[in-house]
Write a protein that holds these residues in place. Structure first.
Motif, PDB file in Angstrom:
ATOM      1  N   SER A  59       4.269 -30.939 -20.716  1.00  0.00           N
ATOM      2  CA  SER A  59       3.228 -29.966 -20.360  1.00  0.00           C
ATOM      3  C   SER A  59       2.634 -29.320 -21.601  1.00  0.00           C
ATOM      4  O   SER A  59       1.409 -29.198 -21.726  1.00  0.00           O
ATOM      5  N   THR A  60       3.496 -28.889 -22.532  1.00  0.00           N
ATOM      6  CA  THR A  60       2.984 -28.263 -23.749  1.00  0.00           C
ATOM      7  C   THR A  60       2.141 -29.242 -24.564  1.00  0.00           C
ATOM      8  O   THR A  60       1.132 -28.861 -25.168  1.00  0.00           O
ATOM      9  N   ALA A  61       2.553 -30.511 -24.565  1.00  0.00           N
ATOM     10  CA  ALA A  61       1.756 -31.522 -25.261  1.00  0.00           C
ATOM     11  C   ALA A  61       0.379 -31.662 -24.620  1.00  0.00           C
ATOM     12  O   ALA A  61      -0.631 -31.826 -25.310  1.00  0.00           O
ATOM     13  N   MET A  62       0.326 -31.574 -23.289  1.00  0.00           N
ATOM     14  CA  MET A  62      -0.953 -31.692 -22.597  1.00  0.00           C
ATOM     15  C   MET A  62      -1.850 -30.493 -22.889  1.00  0.00           C
ATOM     16  O   MET A  62      -3.063 -30.634 -23.057  1.00  0.00           O
ATOM     17  N   PHE A  63      -1.276 -29.307 -22.937  1.00  0.00           N
ATOM     18  CA  PHE A  63      -2.081 -28.119 -23.262  1.00  0.00           C
ATOM     19  C   PHE A  63      -2.668 -28.239 -24.668  1.00  0.00           C
ATOM     20  O   PHE A  63      -3.830 -27.904 -24.905  1.00  0.00           O
ATOM     21  N   THR A  64      -1.848 -28.721 -25.590  1.00  0.00           N
ATOM     22  CA  THR A  64      -2.345 -28.931 -26.953  1.00  0.00           C
ATOM     23  C   THR A  64      -3.446 -29.990 -26.972  1.00  0.00           C
ATOM     24  O   THR A  64      -4.472 -29.839 -27.645  1.00  0.00           O
ATOM     25  N   THR A  65      -3.235 -31.057 -26.217  1.00  0.00           N
ATOM     26  CA  THR A  65      -4.212 -32.144 -26.158  1.00  0.00           C
ATOM     27  C   THR A  65      -5.559 -31.660 -25.639  1.00  0.00           C
ATOM     28  O   THR A  65      -6.615 -32.029 -26.169  1.00  0.00           O
ATOM     29  N   MET A  66      -5.533 -30.800 -24.622  1.00  0.00           N
ATOM     30  CA  MET A  66      -6.766 -30.399 -23.965  1.00  0.00           C
ATOM     31  C   MET A  66      -7.482 -29.245 -24.663  1.00  0.00           C
ATOM     32  O   MET A  66      -8.691 -29.080 -24.501  1.00  0.00           O
ATOM     33  N   HIS A  67      -6.756 -28.438 -25.408  1.00  0.00           N
ATOM     34  CA  HIS A  67      -7.353 -27.211 -25.942  1.00  0.00           C
ATOM     35  C   HIS A  67      -7.505 -27.189 -27.460  1.00  0.00           C
ATOM     36  O   HIS A  67      -8.123 -26.270 -27.986  1.00  0.00           O
ATOM     37  N   LYS A  68      -6.933 -28.169 -28.157  1.00  0.00           N
ATOM     38  CA  LYS A  68      -7.025 -28.163 -29.613  1.00  0.00           C
ATOM     39  C   LYS A  68      -7.594 -29.486 -30.101  1.00  0.00           C
ATOM     40  O   LYS A  68      -7.374 -30.529 -29.489  1.00  0.00           O
ATOM     41  N   SER A  69      -8.293 -29.434 -31.203  1.00  0.00           N
ATOM     42  CA  SER A  69      -8.979 -30.615 -31.719  1.00  0.00           C
ATOM     43  C   SER A  69      -8.275 -31.222 -32.930  1.00  0.00           C
ATOM     44  O   SER A  69      -8.838 -32.091 -33.587  1.00  0.00           O
ATOM     45  N   GLU A  70      -7.059 -30.763 -33.221  1.00  0.00           N
ATOM     46  CA  GLU A  70      -6.350 -31.297 -34.390  1.00  0.00           C
ATOM     47  C   GLU A  70      -6.081 -32.786 -34.179  1.00  0.00           C
ATOM     48  O   GLU A  70      -5.797 -33.240 -33.071  1.00  0.00           O
ATOM     49  N   ARG A 113      -5.424 -37.203 -29.240  1.00  0.00           N
ATOM     50  CA  ARG A 113      -4.556 -37.148 -28.062  1.00  0.00           C
ATOM     51  C   ARG A 113      -5.359 -37.119 -26.768  1.00  0.00           C
ATOM     52  O   ARG A 113      -4.966 -37.705 -25.769  1.00  0.00           O
ATOM     53  N   TRP A 114      -6.484 -36.386 -26.805  1.00  0.00           N
ATOM     54  CA  TRP A 114      -7.279 -36.252 -25.583  1.00  0.00           C
ATOM     55  C   TRP A 114      -7.873 -37.592 -25.166  1.00  0.00           C
ATOM     56  O   TRP A 114      -7.807 -37.981 -24.001  1.00  0.00           O
ATOM     57  N   ARG A 115      -8.425 -38.345 -26.122  1.00  0.00           N
ATOM     58  CA  ARG A 115      -8.969 -39.661 -25.798  1.00  0.00           C
ATOM     59  C   ARG A 115      -7.853 -40.614 -25.386  1.00  0.00           C
ATOM     60  O   ARG A 115      -8.021 -41.428 -24.481  1.00  0.00           O
ATOM     61  N   PHE A 116      -6.715 -40.502 -26.069  1.00  0.00           N
ATOM     62  CA  PHE A 116      -5.571 -41.340 -25.706  1.00  0.00           C
ATOM     63  C   PHE A 116      -5.130 -41.054 -24.271  1.00  0.00           C
ATOM     64  O   PHE A 116      -4.870 -41.979 -23.490  1.00  0.00           O
ATOM     65  N   PHE A 117      -5.080 -39.778 -23.922  1.00  0.00           N
ATOM     66  CA  PHE A 117      -4.715 -39.403 -22.555  1.00  0.00           C
ATOM     67  C   PHE A 117      -5.706 -39.974 -21.555  1.00  0.00           C
ATOM     68  O   PHE A 117      -5.308 -40.528 -20.516  1.00  0.00           O
ATOM     69  N   LEU A 118      -7.003 -39.832 -21.824  1.00  0.00           N
ATOM     70  CA  LEU A 118      -8.016 -40.328 -20.887  1.00  0.00           C
ATOM     71  C   LEU A 118      -7.906 -41.837 -20.699  1.00  0.00           C
ATOM     72  O   LEU A 118      -8.045 -42.352 -19.575  1.00  0.00           O
ATOM     73  N   LEU A 119      -7.647 -42.559 -21.788  1.00  0.00           N
ATOM     74  CA  LEU A 119      -7.489 -44.008 -21.682  1.00  0.00           C
ATOM     75  C   LEU A 119      -6.265 -44.373 -20.844  1.00  0.00           C
ATOM     76  O   LEU A 119      -6.337 -45.233 -19.962  1.00  0.00           O
ATOM     77  N   VAL A 120      -5.130 -43.723 -21.131  1.00  0.00           N
ATOM     78  CA  VAL A 120      -3.902 -44.011 -20.380  1.00  0.00           C
ATOM     79  C   VAL A 120      -4.066 -43.617 -18.920  1.00  0.00           C
ATOM     80  O   VAL A 120      -3.681 -44.370 -18.006  1.00  0.00           O
ATOM     81  N   PHE A 121      -4.632 -42.443 -18.683  1.00  0.00           N
ATOM     82  CA  PHE A 121      -4.850 -41.974 -17.312  1.00  0.00           C
ATOM     83  C   PHE A 121      -5.722 -42.962 -16.529  1.00  0.00           C
ATOM     84  O   PHE A 121      -5.390 -43.346 -15.404  1.00  0.00           O
ATOM     85  N   SER A 122      -6.824 -43.379 -17.120  1.00  0.00           N
ATOM     86  CA  SER A 122      -7.738 -44.300 -16.434  1.00  0.00           C
ATOM     87  C   SER A 122      -7.067 -45.637 -16.169  1.00  0.00           C
ATOM     88  O   SER A 122      -7.197 -46.207 -15.069  1.00  0.00           O
TER      89      SER A 122
END
Length: 727
Positions: A143-154, A165-174
């Motif tokens: 969960s904490t990793a997801m919050f970081t992924t969605m709210h930070k651009s590092e 991380r955000w693009r990686f999440f979207l690819l895996v999710f899709s």
């Protein structure tokens, strides 16, 4: 169909951003907050009369900006409300199977009290389960990793991977969402990939050993994340903990179980090797209705004329290892943590008396209590995989949380007293046939075992269930009372399970720096709302769904889980543990597992404390080794074997060879897979299956795995018509 809180975590983020766009304006005054509450708006005093009522409402609704802490609060709210309240199952069984007329007030009081009592246990044990750095609660890391992924651009490069991380999440999710249409709908043979048995579908031995439905899963291959993560995401469990799980699987289920099965121990060869059903002496599923009177009372004459209850060998061994796991919880905790638990308890009392406040006080090292444990790892501290499990010291999260006032222990204590009073009223006033001291006994069991259960969960992400032992204790103390058994089990088991869930959420709030008082309000409000909502939906179903909980109910509303719990209330509340484990009973030897579980951790502790820090003896966790197998049944060998394989690949091999990649992407990968699966399940069921669009859809990929003994759960030995195996 279970809707995971992960869906809320994903879906609420664009909603939060849209909320800001709808209600925020660039010229709105700057806002200042303290502990989550608005304390000041700049320029508020300049034009108080020029603001219209609509504009005031807009600014009130648009307080603050969507951020990680708000996101975490929403997720925690969903976490305590998405899962069904176990008490609703009891209500269904009372209303539909025992034909009791239940008032709405009874339903509300039973549900609210059972849901919130666990919160009291979690709040009163925060010093042991939330604040120590060693209590990591692995599931919260996703969960904490997801919050970081969605709210930070590092975005640091990790072993050559530059994708965020955000693009990686979207690819895996899709990908996970799209892929699930194959094993979950169009090609289910990919889920039950028992390909070894397809070559000889009627071979009982092949089905026993390599089957995925009723077998031991010695061929650990599946293409369905739902199967892989059936007992929890393998990416969230430390490899040393998973190694304990697989050790128990190999020893108990892959070695002992087949030997006993093929030797027909406990008449097991006449039953499937693995099943969640119980059976009669003809090898057929046990018909509970044949031993009951029309008033759902136990009829001893009918029982004698019909049959004893028989368990598949894996089911019987699962009972045994649960007994061992329960006693191992106590002795393991006493050996490894007993001294610290006592010292921390004394220290916390002294600290509270000295400060006289509800500040977020850490457990300091300065009072001659293993003053350098956090850095030195003394001989009495079990260190698994390099993790310090000392309960003392503080980390950066604790230091940052000091700025907030803590939620006073009196809040949790008063909550416990209030819910206890409601519980006593429920069992004494309504026809549940459980005396008030029975309720106290149920909560006493939870009180004794809660910290050991939560410590194991906090370190290993493996939950030790009290469900079975609660049923057995009530059946022994209050025999012949099936409704009392259900209610006793609910207060005993759910208080522990809910408390562990609440402790995990408190740790998440600790990581996300959510003010404790605000978190208390969030969890309490969400629990109350979910309880009232579930009671409302349940009563709507009672009134509007014809033949609810009957086998011919429309759209499959036959209440299979409630029926299983009803059968359990009959077996343990009516037939009774005495007929299973009493003197001369077939399964009496399983009682010895209590002794094994009590003694084994002492032996391991005695050996491990003399070994170096990296010794394998220090990584043996017997409550995990024994307790994790309580998933069997309904879990199968495949669920464990493939889960362990994936955990080994990611949390051992990849973690060692590509540590930067593992640290950056593993939790995000787990969240993407879980989210894609959760959304896929909901879309497929409600969008395609429930409307009936797949009726008549059949081909080789939907039928091949159903044609053999694996799916049909064939026994090794068979009987002729009219024969029984116990007479």
């Amino acid at each position: 169909v279970f809707i995971s809180p992960v869906i809320a975590l994903v879906v609420v983020h664009p909603l939060g951003l849209a909320w800001d766009r709808l209600f925020k304006r660039d010229d709105d005054p700057a806002e200042a907050f303290d502990c989550g509450l608005l304390v000041k708006r700049s320029r508020d005093e300049e034009r108080p009369a020029t603001l219209s009522n609509l504009n005031r409402l807009r600014r009130w609704l648009g307080q603050g900006r969507w951020n990680e802490k708000e996101h975490a609060c929403v997720y925690i709210s969903s976490n305590v409300s998405f899962g069904f309240a176990f008490a609703t199952d009891v209500i269904v069984e009372q209303a539909k199977f025992y034909k009791q007329d239940l008032s709405i007030l009874y339903q509300i009081l039973l549900t609210v009290s059972t849901q919130i009592l666990g919160y009291s246990f979690a709040g009163l044990t925060r010093r042991f389960l939330v604040r120590p750095p060693s209590m990591i609660w692995p599931a919260t890391l996703m969960s904490t990793a997801m919050f970081t992924t969605m709210h930070k651009s590092e975005n640091q490069v990790a072993n050559g991977w530059k994708i965020t991380r955000w693009r990686f999440f979207l690819l895996v999710f899709s990908a996970a969402f799209a892929w699930y249409f194959l094993p979950g709908l169009l090609f289910p043979a990919l889920s039950y990939f028992s390909v070894v048995t397809w070559f000889a579908p009627h071979s009982v031995v092949l089905a026993n050993l390599f089957g995925t439905s009723s077998g031991l899963g010695l061929f650990p291959v599946t293409f369905d994340w739902a199967q892989i993560a059936y007992i929890g995401s393998p990416l969230l469990t430390p490899w040393w903990a998973a190694a304990n799980v697989v050790a128990g699987l190999v020893i108990i289920m892959w070695i002992v179980a087949p030997i006993m099965y093929y030797k027909n121990a406990l008449h097991s060869a006449f039953l499937p090797i693995l099943s969640s059903s119980v059976f009669d002496n003809t090898g057929k599923p046990y018909d509970v209705g044949r031993i009951l009177t029309p008033d759902f009372l136990f009829d001893p004459d009918k029982f004698e004329a019909y049959s004893n209850v028989y368990l598949p060998i894996t089911y019987a061994l699962a009972y045994g290892v649960q007994f061992a796991g329960l006693s191992a919880l106590v002795t393991h905790t006493a050996c490894w943590y007993g001294k610290e638990l006592w010292q921390v308890s004394r220290q916390s009392v002294v600290s509270d008396e000295a400060t006289g406040s509800s500040s977020y006080n850490p457990l300091r090292h300065s009072q001659n209590i293993h003053s350098h444990r956090s850095s030195r790892k003394g001989a009495g501290s079990p260190v698994e995989a390099g993790i310090d499990t000392s309960m003392q010291g503080e980390d950066v999260h604790t230091r940052l949380m000091r700025r907030y006032d803590d939620a006073p222990a009196s809040w949790y204590l008063m909550t416990f007293i209030a819910m206890l009073a409601i519980g006593i009223f429920v069992v004494e006033y309504y026809p549940v046939y459980l005396p008030w001291y029975g309720l106290l006994l149920a909560l006493s069991i939870t009180a004794v075992l809660f910290i050991p259960v939560a410590i194991v969960m906090a370190l290993t992400n493996q939950h030790s269930s009290l469900y079975l032992i609660c049923q057995i204790i009530c059946g022994t103390v209050f025999p012949g009372r099936p409704v009392a058994n259900m209610v006793f089990t609910t207060y005993c088991y759910i208080s522990s399970a809910q408390g562990v869930k609440f402790s995990s959420d408190l740790k998440l709030g600790h990581y996300m720096k959510i003010p404790p008082k605000l978190l208390f309000q969030v969890q309490m409000f969400a629990t109350l709302v979910s309880s009232f909502t579930q009671i409302g939906v349940l009563n709507w179903m009672f009134a509007n769904i014809p033949s609810l909980c009957q086998l011919d109910a429309i759209n499959g509303f036959s209440c299979p889980l409630a029926r299983v719990h009803f059968n359990g209330s009959i077996l343990w509340g009516v037939v009774g543990p005495q007929r299973f484990f009493g003197r001369g009973a077939l399964y009496q030897p399983l009682i010895w597992f209590f002794l094994v579980g009590a003694v084994a951790p002492i032996v391991v502790f005695g050996i491990a404390r003399k070994r170096p820090m990296d010794s394998i003896w220090r990584k043996i966790n017997l409550p995990v080794l024994f307790g994790s197998l309580s998933w069997i049944p309904p879990a199968t060998g495949l669920n464990f074997s493939v889960w362990t394989l994936v955990c080994f690949i990611f949390n051992s091999v990849i973690r060692k060879r590509k540590p930067e990649w593992w640290g950056k992407y593993t939790m995000t990968l787990s969240a993407g897979l879980d989210s894609g699966l959760a959304v896929g399940v909901v879309v497929i069921f409600f969008g395609i299956v429930f409307p009936g669009w797949m009726k008549g859809f059949r081909w080789w990929g939907t039928e091949v795995y159903k044609k053999g003994c694996d799916w049909q759960a064939c026994p090794y030995k068979t009987l002729k018509p009219g024969e029984t195996f116990d007479r």
